[in-house]
Design an enzyme around this catalytic site. Structure first.
Site, mmCIF file in Angstrom:
data_model
loop_
_atom_site.group_PDB
_atom_site.id
_atom_site.type_symbol
_atom_site.label_atom_id
_atom_site.label_comp_id
_atom_site.label_asym_id
_atom_site.label_seq_id
_atom_site.Cartn_x
_atom_site.Cartn_y
_atom_site.Cartn_z
ATOM 1 C CE LYS B 76 19.638 30.014 14.416
ATOM 2 N NZ LYS B 76 19.742 28.605 13.972
ATOM 3 C CB SER B 151 23.405 27.424 14.806
ATOM 4 O OG SER B 151 22.119 27.226 14.238
ATOM 5 C CB SER B 175 20.628 24.413 14.514
ATOM 6 O OG SER B 175 21.916 24.350 13.966
#
Lengths: 95, 474
Positions: B76, B151, B175
Protein backbone atom coordinates in the site's frame (compact mmCIF):
# COMPACT_ATOMS: atom_id res chain seq x y z
CA UNK A 1 -23.04 21.68 18.04
CA UNK A 2 -23.49 24.38 15.44
CA UNK A 3 -20.19 25.58 14.09
CA UNK A 4 -20.28 29.32 13.43
CA UNK A 5 -18.05 31.38 11.21
CA UNK A 6 -15.77 32.54 13.99
CA UNK A 7 -15.22 29.05 15.37
CA UNK A 8 -14.43 27.78 11.88
CA UNK A 9 -11.85 30.54 11.38
CA UNK A 10 -10.27 29.86 14.75
CA UNK A 11 -10.04 26.09 14.18
CA UNK A 12 -8.73 26.58 10.64
CA UNK A 13 -5.97 28.83 11.99
CA UNK A 14 -5.04 26.26 14.66
CA UNK A 15 -4.91 23.57 11.95
CA UNK A 16 -2.95 25.90 9.63
CA UNK A 17 -5.57 25.58 6.90
CA UNK A 18 -7.41 28.17 4.83
CA UNK A 19 -10.80 28.03 3.12
CA UNK A 20 -12.39 30.24 0.53
CA UNK A 21 -16.01 31.27 1.04
CA UNK A 22 -17.57 28.24 -0.62
CA UNK A 23 -15.10 25.89 1.07
CA UNK A 24 -15.78 27.45 4.47
CA UNK A 25 -19.52 27.08 3.99
CA UNK A 26 -19.24 23.40 3.09
CA UNK A 27 -16.81 22.69 5.93
CA UNK A 28 -19.13 24.44 8.42
CA UNK A 29 -22.03 22.31 7.23
CA UNK A 30 -20.06 19.04 7.30
CA UNK A 31 -18.54 19.69 10.72
CA UNK A 32 -21.91 20.59 12.19
CA UNK A 33 -23.43 17.40 10.76
CA UNK A 34 -20.61 15.18 12.03
CA UNK A 35 -20.50 16.80 15.47
CA UNK A 36 -24.28 16.41 15.86
CA UNK A 37 -23.78 12.74 15.06
CA UNK A 38 -20.86 12.10 17.45
CA UNK A 39 -22.66 13.91 20.27
CA UNK A 40 -24.66 10.72 20.61
CA UNK A 41 -21.90 9.73 23.04
CA UNK A 42 -23.51 11.99 25.64
CA UNK A 43 -26.15 9.28 26.09
CA UNK A 44 -23.52 6.92 27.53
CA UNK A 45 -23.04 7.00 31.30
CA UNK A 46 -19.28 7.27 31.86
CA UNK A 47 -19.43 8.25 35.54
CA UNK A 48 -16.29 6.92 37.24
CA UNK A 49 -14.75 5.56 34.00
CA UNK A 50 -11.06 6.36 33.50
CA UNK A 51 -10.25 7.63 29.97
CA UNK A 52 -8.07 5.13 28.11
CA UNK A 53 -4.79 6.69 27.00
CA UNK A 54 -2.69 3.84 25.64
CA UNK A 55 -3.54 0.72 23.65
CA UNK A 56 -0.26 -1.17 23.76
CA UNK A 57 0.30 -3.50 26.69
CA UNK A 58 4.05 -2.80 26.51
CA UNK A 59 5.24 -0.36 29.17
CA UNK A 60 8.65 1.25 29.59
CA UNK A 61 10.40 -0.58 26.79
CA UNK A 62 14.01 0.30 27.48
CA UNK A 63 17.14 -0.29 25.47
CA UNK A 64 20.81 0.23 26.07
CA UNK A 65 21.78 3.90 25.90
CA UNK A 66 23.86 3.47 22.78
CA UNK A 67 24.18 6.05 20.02
CA UNK A 68 23.15 4.71 16.64
CA UNK A 69 22.50 6.36 13.31
CA UNK A 70 19.06 6.08 11.81
CA UNK A 71 19.00 8.84 9.25
CA UNK A 72 22.12 10.62 8.03
CA UNK A 73 22.25 14.38 7.58
CA UNK A 74 22.26 13.93 3.82
CA UNK A 75 19.25 11.62 3.82
CA UNK A 76 17.44 13.93 6.21
CA UNK A 77 17.80 16.81 3.77
CA UNK A 78 17.14 14.71 0.66
CA UNK A 79 13.40 15.44 0.38
CA UNK A 80 13.51 19.11 1.38
CA UNK A 81 11.59 21.43 -0.96
CA UNK A 82 14.32 24.04 -0.37
CA UNK A 83 17.66 23.61 1.37
CA UNK A 84 21.29 24.65 1.45
CA UNK A 85 24.21 22.39 2.33
CA UNK A 86 23.27 22.13 6.01
CA UNK A 87 19.77 23.45 6.60
CA UNK A 88 16.15 23.45 5.50
CA UNK A 89 15.28 26.83 3.98
CA UNK A 90 11.96 28.56 4.68
CA UNK A 91 10.54 31.98 3.76
CA UNK A 92 11.52 34.93 5.97
CA UNK A 93 10.09 34.79 9.49
CA UNK A 94 10.78 38.46 10.33
CA UNK A 95 10.02 41.20 7.84
CA UNK B 1 -5.02 -19.55 -17.90
CA UNK B 2 -5.00 -18.20 -14.35
CA UNK B 3 -2.14 -19.54 -12.32
CA UNK B 4 -0.06 -18.86 -9.22
CA UNK B 5 -3.28 -18.43 -7.26
CA UNK B 6 -1.72 -19.58 -3.99
CA UNK B 7 1.75 -19.70 -2.53
CA UNK B 8 1.44 -23.49 -2.14
CA UNK B 9 0.95 -23.72 -5.91
CA UNK B 10 3.96 -21.46 -6.49
CA UNK B 11 6.14 -23.46 -4.13
CA UNK B 12 5.18 -26.71 -5.78
CA UNK B 13 5.91 -25.35 -9.26
CA UNK B 14 9.29 -24.11 -8.07
CA UNK B 15 10.13 -27.43 -6.39
CA UNK B 16 9.18 -29.37 -9.52
CA UNK B 17 11.21 -26.92 -11.59
CA UNK B 18 8.20 -26.17 -13.76
CA UNK B 19 8.81 -22.48 -13.30
CA UNK B 20 11.23 -19.97 -11.77
CA UNK B 21 10.85 -16.67 -9.95
CA UNK B 22 11.54 -14.68 -13.10
CA UNK B 23 8.66 -16.38 -14.91
CA UNK B 24 6.39 -15.77 -11.94
CA UNK B 25 7.25 -12.06 -11.88
CA UNK B 26 6.77 -11.84 -15.66
CA UNK B 27 3.40 -13.53 -15.34
CA UNK B 28 2.21 -10.93 -12.82
CA UNK B 29 3.78 -8.05 -14.82
CA UNK B 30 1.77 -9.17 -17.81
CA UNK B 31 -1.44 -9.30 -15.73
CA UNK B 32 -0.71 -5.81 -14.40
CA UNK B 33 -0.50 -4.50 -17.97
CA UNK B 34 -3.69 -6.29 -19.04
CA UNK B 35 -5.55 -4.92 -16.03
CA UNK B 36 -4.03 -1.44 -16.01
CA UNK B 37 -7.53 0.14 -16.23
CA UNK B 38 -8.24 -1.00 -12.65
CA UNK B 39 -5.66 1.56 -11.47
CA UNK B 40 -4.59 -0.66 -8.56
CA UNK B 41 -0.87 0.02 -9.00
CA UNK B 42 0.52 3.51 -8.61
CA UNK B 43 3.98 2.36 -9.60
CA UNK B 44 5.33 -0.99 -10.80
CA UNK B 45 8.89 -1.92 -9.85
CA UNK B 46 9.46 -3.90 -13.02
CA UNK B 47 13.27 -3.69 -13.17
CA UNK B 48 14.00 -4.23 -9.49
CA UNK B 49 11.45 -7.06 -9.24
CA UNK B 50 12.97 -8.89 -12.21
CA UNK B 51 16.48 -8.40 -10.88
CA UNK B 52 15.44 -9.66 -7.46
CA UNK B 53 13.78 -12.67 -9.11
CA UNK B 54 17.05 -13.60 -10.80
CA UNK B 55 18.92 -13.35 -7.51
CA UNK B 56 16.37 -15.54 -5.77
CA UNK B 57 16.45 -18.08 -8.59
CA UNK B 58 20.20 -18.40 -7.96
CA UNK B 59 19.57 -18.79 -4.23
CA UNK B 60 16.96 -21.47 -4.95
CA UNK B 61 19.44 -23.37 -7.10
CA UNK B 62 21.86 -23.35 -4.16
CA UNK B 63 19.13 -24.31 -1.69
CA UNK B 64 19.68 -21.06 0.19
CA UNK B 65 16.44 -19.17 -0.47
CA UNK B 66 14.20 -17.71 2.25
CA UNK B 67 10.87 -19.26 3.12
CA UNK B 68 8.87 -16.81 0.99
CA UNK B 69 10.90 -17.31 -2.21
CA UNK B 70 8.48 -17.10 -5.13
CA UNK B 71 5.96 -14.90 -3.34
CA UNK B 72 5.24 -11.64 -5.17
CA UNK B 73 3.87 -8.78 -3.11
CA UNK B 74 2.30 -5.39 -3.61
CA UNK B 75 2.43 -2.79 -0.85
CA UNK B 76 0.00 0.00 0.00
CA UNK B 77 1.16 3.53 -0.80
CA UNK B 78 1.65 4.32 2.90
CA UNK B 79 4.48 1.86 3.53
CA UNK B 80 8.06 3.02 3.10
CA UNK B 81 10.51 1.18 0.87
CA UNK B 82 13.97 2.76 0.74
CA UNK B 83 14.80 4.47 -2.55
CA UNK B 84 11.20 4.38 -3.75
CA UNK B 85 8.55 7.07 -3.82
CA UNK B 86 5.69 6.94 -1.32
CA UNK B 87 2.78 9.43 -1.47
CA UNK B 88 0.01 8.19 0.86
CA UNK B 89 -2.10 9.04 -2.22
CA UNK B 90 -1.65 12.71 -1.34
CA UNK B 91 -0.39 15.71 -3.25
CA UNK B 92 1.33 16.84 -0.07
CA UNK B 93 3.85 13.99 -0.41
CA UNK B 94 4.50 14.72 -4.07
CA UNK B 95 7.96 13.45 -5.03
CA UNK B 96 8.76 12.07 -1.58
CA UNK B 97 11.35 9.30 -1.59
CA UNK B 98 11.56 6.90 1.37
CA UNK B 99 14.93 7.00 3.11
CA UNK B 100 14.39 3.73 4.96
CA UNK B 101 12.23 0.60 4.69
CA UNK B 102 9.31 -0.18 6.97
CA UNK B 103 9.92 -3.10 9.31
CA UNK B 104 7.04 -5.21 7.98
CA UNK B 105 8.22 -4.86 4.37
CA UNK B 106 11.87 -5.50 5.34
CA UNK B 107 10.93 -8.75 7.08
CA UNK B 108 9.22 -9.98 3.91
CA UNK B 109 12.20 -8.98 1.77
CA UNK B 110 14.49 -10.81 4.22
CA UNK B 111 12.51 -14.00 3.48
CA UNK B 112 12.92 -13.39 -0.28
CA UNK B 113 9.45 -12.13 -1.07
CA UNK B 114 9.59 -9.89 -4.15
CA UNK B 115 8.03 -6.41 -3.98
CA UNK B 116 6.43 -5.72 -7.36
CA UNK B 117 5.04 -2.25 -6.74
CA UNK B 118 3.03 0.14 -4.63
CA UNK B 119 -0.73 0.22 -4.51
CA UNK B 120 -3.34 2.94 -4.68
CA UNK B 121 -5.40 3.80 -1.58
CA UNK B 122 -7.45 6.56 0.00
CA UNK B 123 -5.39 9.58 1.02
CA UNK B 124 -3.59 8.79 4.32
CA UNK B 125 -5.93 5.80 4.69
CA UNK B 126 -8.97 8.03 5.09
CA UNK B 127 -11.90 6.63 3.16
CA UNK B 128 -14.02 3.56 2.52
CA UNK B 129 -14.19 3.60 -1.28
CA UNK B 130 -10.73 4.44 -2.63
CA UNK B 131 -12.22 7.56 -4.25
CA UNK B 132 -10.17 10.03 -2.14
CA UNK B 133 -6.85 9.69 -3.92
CA UNK B 134 -4.54 11.87 -5.94
CA UNK B 135 -3.83 8.82 -8.13
CA UNK B 136 -7.44 8.45 -9.35
CA UNK B 137 -10.02 5.93 -8.18
CA UNK B 138 -9.50 2.14 -8.16
CA UNK B 139 -12.05 -0.08 -9.92
CA UNK B 140 -13.50 -3.30 -8.53
CA UNK B 141 -12.48 -6.05 -10.98
CA UNK B 142 -15.83 -7.82 -10.65
CA UNK B 143 -17.85 -4.76 -11.66
CA UNK B 144 -16.02 -1.67 -12.85
CA UNK B 145 -18.89 0.64 -11.89
CA UNK B 146 -18.41 -0.29 -8.24
CA UNK B 147 -15.88 0.64 -5.58
CA UNK B 148 -13.31 -1.88 -4.33
CA UNK B 149 -13.73 -0.57 -0.78
CA UNK B 150 -11.12 1.41 1.07
CA UNK B 151 -8.88 2.64 2.18
CA UNK B 152 -6.69 -0.25 0.96
CA UNK B 153 -8.62 -0.58 -2.33
CA UNK B 154 -5.56 -1.00 -4.55
CA UNK B 155 -4.16 -3.72 -2.28
CA UNK B 156 -7.48 -5.60 -2.51
CA UNK B 157 -7.86 -5.32 -6.29
CA UNK B 158 -4.22 -6.32 -6.91
CA UNK B 159 -4.89 -9.71 -5.31
CA UNK B 160 -8.46 -9.96 -6.65
CA UNK B 161 -7.24 -9.52 -10.24
CA UNK B 162 -4.20 -11.77 -9.66
CA UNK B 163 -1.64 -9.01 -10.14
CA UNK B 164 0.43 -10.35 -7.22
CA UNK B 165 0.27 -13.30 -4.79
CA UNK B 166 -0.58 -11.32 -1.66
CA UNK B 167 -0.52 -7.68 -0.62
CA UNK B 168 -0.06 -5.50 2.42
CA UNK B 169 -2.66 -2.97 3.43
CA UNK B 170 -3.30 -1.04 6.60
CA UNK B 171 -6.38 -1.23 8.78
CA UNK B 172 -7.28 1.62 11.14
CA UNK B 173 -11.07 1.13 11.21
CA UNK B 174 -11.67 -1.58 8.62
CA UNK B 175 -9.43 -0.56 5.72
CA UNK B 176 -8.31 -4.14 5.07
CA UNK B 177 -11.41 -6.10 6.11
CA UNK B 178 -13.97 -3.98 4.22
CA UNK B 179 -12.17 -4.05 0.82
CA UNK B 180 -11.46 -7.78 1.36
CA UNK B 181 -15.22 -8.29 1.76
CA UNK B 182 -15.97 -6.18 -1.36
CA UNK B 183 -13.51 -8.16 -3.50
CA UNK B 184 -14.04 -11.69 -2.18
CA UNK B 185 -10.70 -12.05 -0.38
CA UNK B 186 -9.30 -12.99 3.00
CA UNK B 187 -8.27 -9.84 4.87
CA UNK B 188 -6.83 -9.50 8.37
CA UNK B 189 -6.32 -6.85 10.96
CA UNK B 190 -3.96 -8.15 13.65
CA UNK B 191 -4.07 -7.26 17.34
CA UNK B 192 -3.00 -3.65 17.88
CA UNK B 193 0.80 -3.65 18.44
CA UNK B 194 1.29 -7.15 16.96
CA UNK B 195 3.06 -5.69 13.89
CA UNK B 196 5.56 -2.83 14.11
CA UNK B 197 4.33 0.46 12.65
CA UNK B 198 7.84 1.67 11.83
CA UNK B 199 7.81 3.02 8.29
CA UNK B 200 4.04 3.21 8.08
CA UNK B 201 2.82 6.76 7.42
CA UNK B 202 0.62 7.42 10.45
CA UNK B 203 -3.09 8.15 10.36
CA UNK B 204 -4.29 7.38 13.91
CA UNK B 205 -1.50 5.91 15.97
CA UNK B 206 -3.55 4.10 18.63
CA UNK B 207 -5.59 2.34 15.91
CA UNK B 208 -3.21 1.81 12.96
CA UNK B 209 -2.30 -1.78 12.08
CA UNK B 210 -0.68 -3.41 9.07
CA UNK B 211 -2.87 -6.14 7.58
CA UNK B 212 -2.75 -8.71 4.81
CA UNK B 213 -4.84 -9.53 1.71
CA UNK B 214 -4.75 -13.03 0.26
CA UNK B 215 -6.87 -15.54 -1.62
CA UNK B 216 -6.64 -18.12 1.15
CA UNK B 217 -6.14 -18.28 4.89
CA UNK B 218 -2.78 -20.05 4.80
CA UNK B 219 -1.04 -17.40 2.67
CA UNK B 220 -2.40 -14.74 4.98
CA UNK B 221 -1.05 -16.59 8.03
CA UNK B 222 2.35 -16.98 6.36
CA UNK B 223 2.72 -13.27 5.77
CA UNK B 224 1.43 -12.33 9.22
CA UNK B 225 3.82 -14.65 11.07
CA UNK B 226 6.68 -13.10 9.08
CA UNK B 227 5.87 -9.44 9.74
CA UNK B 228 4.72 -9.73 13.40
CA UNK B 229 6.94 -9.34 16.44
CA UNK B 230 8.99 -6.83 18.45
CA UNK B 231 10.99 -4.08 16.78
CA UNK B 232 13.66 -1.71 18.09
CA UNK B 233 12.10 1.06 15.99
CA UNK B 234 8.60 0.79 17.52
CA UNK B 235 8.54 0.59 21.30
CA UNK B 236 4.78 -0.12 21.29
CA UNK B 237 5.28 -3.32 19.27
CA UNK B 238 4.45 -6.33 21.45
CA UNK B 239 7.25 -8.57 22.71
CA UNK B 240 4.93 -11.57 23.01
CA UNK B 241 6.24 -14.54 21.02
CA UNK B 242 4.80 -15.01 17.52
CA UNK B 243 3.55 -18.56 16.81
CA UNK B 244 3.86 -20.00 13.30
CA UNK B 245 0.23 -19.36 12.42
CA UNK B 246 0.42 -21.18 9.08
CA UNK B 247 1.40 -24.43 10.82
CA UNK B 248 -1.37 -24.16 13.40
CA UNK B 249 -4.37 -24.22 11.08
CA UNK B 250 -5.75 -27.50 12.37
CA UNK B 251 -9.09 -26.99 14.08
CA UNK B 252 -10.83 -29.86 15.77
CA UNK B 253 -12.65 -28.91 18.93
CA UNK B 254 -16.09 -27.55 19.77
CA UNK B 255 -15.97 -23.80 20.44
CA UNK B 256 -18.19 -21.08 21.86
CA UNK B 257 -19.34 -18.42 19.45
CA UNK B 258 -21.22 -15.21 20.17
CA UNK B 259 -23.06 -13.07 17.68
CA UNK B 260 -24.31 -9.62 18.48
CA UNK B 261 -28.05 -9.12 18.20
CA UNK B 262 -27.66 -5.45 17.25
CA UNK B 263 -25.47 -6.28 14.25
CA UNK B 264 -27.76 -8.99 12.87
CA UNK B 265 -30.86 -6.85 13.41
CA UNK B 266 -29.31 -3.61 12.14
CA UNK B 267 -31.63 -1.78 9.76
CA UNK B 268 -28.58 -0.91 7.63
CA UNK B 269 -27.85 -4.60 6.95
CA UNK B 270 -28.57 -5.90 3.43
CA UNK B 271 -31.02 -8.89 3.76
CA UNK B 272 -28.86 -11.32 1.78
CA UNK B 273 -25.84 -10.60 4.01
CA UNK B 274 -28.00 -11.28 7.07
CA UNK B 275 -29.22 -14.53 5.52
CA UNK B 276 -25.70 -15.78 4.71
CA UNK B 277 -24.42 -14.84 8.17
CA UNK B 278 -27.29 -16.68 9.88
CA UNK B 279 -26.67 -19.71 7.68
CA UNK B 280 -23.08 -19.95 8.95
CA UNK B 281 -24.25 -19.63 12.55
CA UNK B 282 -26.86 -22.36 11.95
CA UNK B 283 -24.32 -24.66 10.44
CA UNK B 284 -21.92 -24.13 13.34
CA UNK B 285 -24.70 -25.07 15.76
CA UNK B 286 -25.40 -28.25 13.80
CA UNK B 287 -21.71 -29.10 13.85
CA UNK B 288 -21.80 -29.11 17.64
CA UNK B 289 -20.53 -25.63 18.50
CA UNK B 290 -22.19 -23.44 21.06
CA UNK B 291 -23.68 -20.38 19.36
CA UNK B 292 -25.30 -17.69 21.50
CA UNK B 293 -26.98 -14.39 20.76
CA UNK B 294 -25.58 -11.59 22.90
CA UNK B 295 -26.69 -7.99 23.37
CA UNK B 296 -24.25 -5.24 22.48
CA UNK B 297 -25.97 -2.05 23.60
CA UNK B 298 -22.90 0.05 22.74
CA UNK B 299 -22.96 -0.65 18.97
CA UNK B 300 -24.34 2.79 18.08
CA UNK B 301 -21.52 4.47 19.99
CA UNK B 302 -18.60 2.66 18.40
CA UNK B 303 -18.41 4.79 15.23
CA UNK B 304 -18.72 8.17 17.01
CA UNK B 305 -15.98 7.08 19.44
CA UNK B 306 -13.81 6.01 16.53
CA UNK B 307 -14.29 9.28 14.62
CA UNK B 308 -13.55 11.55 17.59
CA UNK B 309 -10.36 9.71 18.52
CA UNK B 310 -9.02 9.05 15.02
CA UNK B 311 -9.58 12.60 13.81
CA UNK B 312 -7.86 13.91 16.94
CA UNK B 313 -4.87 11.65 16.36
CA UNK B 314 -4.83 12.47 12.65
CA UNK B 315 -4.83 16.23 13.26
CA UNK B 316 -1.76 15.74 15.44
CA UNK B 317 0.02 13.23 13.15
CA UNK B 318 -0.58 15.28 10.01
CA UNK B 319 0.79 18.49 11.53
CA UNK B 320 4.21 17.36 10.27
CA UNK B 321 3.16 18.06 6.68
CA UNK B 322 3.96 21.76 6.59
CA UNK B 323 6.13 22.19 3.51
CA UNK B 324 9.36 22.59 5.50
CA UNK B 325 11.22 19.28 5.50
CA UNK B 326 9.68 17.18 2.76
CA UNK B 327 6.96 16.88 0.17
CA UNK B 328 4.98 19.62 -1.52
CA UNK B 329 5.56 23.31 -0.82
CA UNK B 330 3.33 26.03 -2.20
CA UNK B 331 4.96 28.43 -4.68
CA UNK B 332 2.53 31.17 -3.54
CA UNK B 333 3.72 31.98 -0.02
CA UNK B 334 4.84 35.44 1.09
CA UNK B 335 5.89 34.54 4.64
CA UNK B 336 6.29 31.52 6.90
CA UNK B 337 2.71 31.37 8.14
CA UNK B 338 1.23 31.66 4.68
CA UNK B 339 3.62 28.94 3.54
CA UNK B 340 2.21 26.58 6.17
CA UNK B 341 -1.39 27.42 5.41
CA UNK B 342 -1.17 27.43 1.63
CA UNK B 343 0.97 24.30 1.49
CA UNK B 344 -1.52 22.38 3.63
CA UNK B 345 -4.61 23.82 1.96
CA UNK B 346 -3.29 23.06 -1.52
CA UNK B 347 -1.70 19.74 -0.58
CA UNK B 348 -4.43 17.92 1.38
CA UNK B 349 -7.62 16.58 -0.16
CA UNK B 350 -11.09 17.42 1.11
CA UNK B 351 -11.67 14.39 3.35
CA UNK B 352 -8.27 14.79 4.99
CA UNK B 353 -8.96 18.48 5.68
CA UNK B 354 -12.35 17.59 7.13
CA UNK B 355 -10.76 15.13 9.55
CA UNK B 356 -7.93 17.52 10.51
CA UNK B 357 -10.52 20.24 11.23
CA UNK B 358 -12.67 17.89 13.32
CA UNK B 359 -9.65 16.58 15.17
CA UNK B 360 -8.40 20.09 15.88
CA UNK B 361 -11.86 21.02 17.12
CA UNK B 362 -12.23 18.07 19.53
CA UNK B 363 -8.73 18.74 20.90
CA UNK B 364 -9.23 22.50 21.29
CA UNK B 365 -9.18 23.83 24.87
CA UNK B 366 -12.90 24.57 25.16
CA UNK B 367 -14.11 21.23 23.81
CA UNK B 368 -11.40 18.75 24.83
CA UNK B 369 -13.27 17.24 27.81
CA UNK B 370 -16.68 17.19 26.17
CA UNK B 371 -15.48 15.31 23.08
CA UNK B 372 -12.00 13.82 23.33
CA UNK B 373 -11.98 12.71 26.99
CA UNK B 374 -15.55 11.49 26.69
CA UNK B 375 -14.61 9.32 23.70
CA UNK B 376 -11.59 7.92 25.57
CA UNK B 377 -13.96 6.85 28.35
CA UNK B 378 -16.42 5.23 25.98
CA UNK B 379 -13.50 3.50 24.25
CA UNK B 380 -12.63 1.87 27.56
CA UNK B 381 -16.22 0.67 27.98
CA UNK B 382 -16.29 -0.80 24.45
CA UNK B 383 -12.87 -2.43 24.90
CA UNK B 384 -13.84 -3.92 28.27
CA UNK B 385 -17.13 -5.23 26.92
CA UNK B 386 -15.46 -6.81 23.91
CA UNK B 387 -12.64 -8.40 25.92
CA UNK B 388 -15.03 -9.71 28.60
CA UNK B 389 -17.19 -11.24 25.91
CA UNK B 390 -14.12 -12.83 24.32
CA UNK B 391 -13.15 -14.29 27.67
CA UNK B 392 -16.50 -16.08 27.76
CA UNK B 393 -16.59 -16.94 24.05
CA UNK B 394 -13.82 -18.00 21.68
CA UNK B 395 -15.09 -15.93 18.77
CA UNK B 396 -17.52 -13.18 17.84
CA UNK B 397 -19.04 -13.53 14.39
CA UNK B 398 -20.75 -10.77 12.41
CA UNK B 399 -20.99 -9.52 8.85
CA UNK B 400 -17.89 -7.56 7.76
CA UNK B 401 -19.97 -4.84 6.08
CA UNK B 402 -23.63 -3.79 6.07
CA UNK B 403 -23.73 -3.79 2.25
CA UNK B 404 -21.83 -5.29 -0.67
CA UNK B 405 -19.70 -3.08 -2.94
CA UNK B 406 -21.55 0.15 -3.74
CA UNK B 407 -21.36 2.34 -6.84
CA UNK B 408 -18.91 5.18 -7.36
CA UNK B 409 -20.23 8.48 -6.06
CA UNK B 410 -22.98 6.85 -4.03
CA UNK B 411 -21.84 8.35 -0.71
CA UNK B 412 -19.73 11.22 -2.00
CA UNK B 413 -21.96 14.02 -0.76
CA UNK B 414 -22.66 12.67 2.70
CA UNK B 415 -19.63 12.05 4.93
CA UNK B 416 -21.70 10.35 7.67
CA UNK B 417 -23.26 7.88 5.19
CA UNK B 418 -19.72 6.96 4.09
CA UNK B 419 -18.61 6.58 7.72
CA UNK B 420 -21.49 4.14 8.36
CA UNK B 421 -19.84 1.71 5.91
CA UNK B 422 -17.44 0.90 8.77
CA UNK B 423 -20.23 0.11 11.26
CA UNK B 424 -19.14 -3.48 11.91
CA UNK B 425 -15.38 -3.22 11.44
CA UNK B 426 -14.60 -0.45 13.95
CA UNK B 427 -15.40 -2.47 17.09
CA UNK B 428 -12.21 -4.53 16.70
CA UNK B 429 -10.21 -1.34 15.97
CA UNK B 430 -11.58 0.53 18.98
CA UNK B 431 -10.91 -2.55 21.17
CA UNK B 432 -7.52 -3.43 19.68
CA UNK B 433 -8.45 -7.09 19.10
CA UNK B 434 -7.66 -9.05 15.91
CA UNK B 435 -10.28 -9.71 13.23
CA UNK B 436 -10.45 -11.42 9.87
CA UNK B 437 -12.85 -11.17 6.95
CA UNK B 438 -13.44 -14.27 4.83
CA UNK B 439 -15.69 -14.73 1.78
CA UNK B 440 -19.23 -15.85 2.63
CA UNK B 441 -21.07 -16.27 -0.66
CA UNK B 442 -22.50 -13.63 -2.96
CA UNK B 443 -25.58 -11.43 -3.14
CA UNK B 444 -28.21 -11.40 -5.91
CA UNK B 445 -25.96 -9.24 -8.10
CA UNK B 446 -23.06 -11.67 -7.74
CA UNK B 447 -21.15 -9.34 -5.42
CA UNK B 448 -19.04 -10.97 -2.68
CA UNK B 449 -20.16 -10.95 0.95
CA UNK B 450 -17.69 -10.94 3.85
CA UNK B 451 -17.95 -12.73 7.18
CA UNK B 452 -16.02 -11.20 10.05
CA UNK B 453 -14.56 -13.18 12.92
CA UNK B 454 -13.05 -11.54 15.99
CA UNK B 455 -10.93 -13.19 18.70
CA UNK B 456 -9.27 -11.89 21.84
CA UNK B 457 -5.96 -10.01 21.72
CA UNK B 458 -2.98 -12.02 20.43
CA UNK B 459 -5.20 -14.99 19.50
CA UNK B 460 -4.30 -14.75 15.81
CA UNK B 461 -3.48 -18.47 15.70
CA UNK B 462 -7.00 -19.37 16.87
CA UNK B 463 -8.48 -16.85 14.45
CA UNK B 464 -6.65 -18.29 11.45
CA UNK B 465 -7.48 -21.89 12.41
CA UNK B 466 -11.18 -21.09 12.73
CA UNK B 467 -11.16 -19.07 9.49
CA UNK B 468 -9.52 -22.02 7.72
CA UNK B 469 -12.17 -24.38 9.13
CA UNK B 470 -15.00 -22.09 7.97
CA UNK B 471 -13.41 -21.53 4.54
CA UNK B 472 -12.90 -25.25 3.99
CA UNK B 473 -16.52 -26.08 4.75
CA UNK B 474 -17.90 -23.11 2.79
Amino acid sequence: MKIDNNTLKKIAHLARLEFDEAGAEKMTKDMTQILDWVEKLNEVDTEGVEPITTMSSEVNVLREDKVGEHLSHEKGLKNAPQKDSDYFRVPKVME
Amino acid sequence: MEKFLSFDEIKKSLENRETDCKSIVNYYLNNIKTKAHLNAFVEVYEQSALQKAEEIDQKLALGKAGKLAGMVLGIKDVLCLAGHTVNASSKILEGFESQFTSTAVQRLIDQDAIIIGRLNCDEFGMGSSNENTVHGKVLNDLDNTRVPGGSSGGSAVAVQANLCTVSLGTDTGGSVRQPAAFTGLVGTKPTYSRVSRHGLIAYASSFDTIGVFSRNVKDNARVMETIAGPDDFDSTASRKPVPNYSELLHFGKPVKIAYLKETINSSALQPKIKENTLEVLDRLKKEGHEVDEVNFPLLDYVLPTYYILTTAEASSNLSRFDGVKFGYRTPNAHNLESMYKLTRSEGFGEEVKRRIMLGTFVLSASYYDAYFTKAQKVRRLIKNFTEDLLNKYDYIIMPTTPTTAFKFGEHSNDPVAMYLEDLFTVQASVSGVPAISIPNGKDEKGLPIGLQIMANSFKEADLYAFAEYLSASN
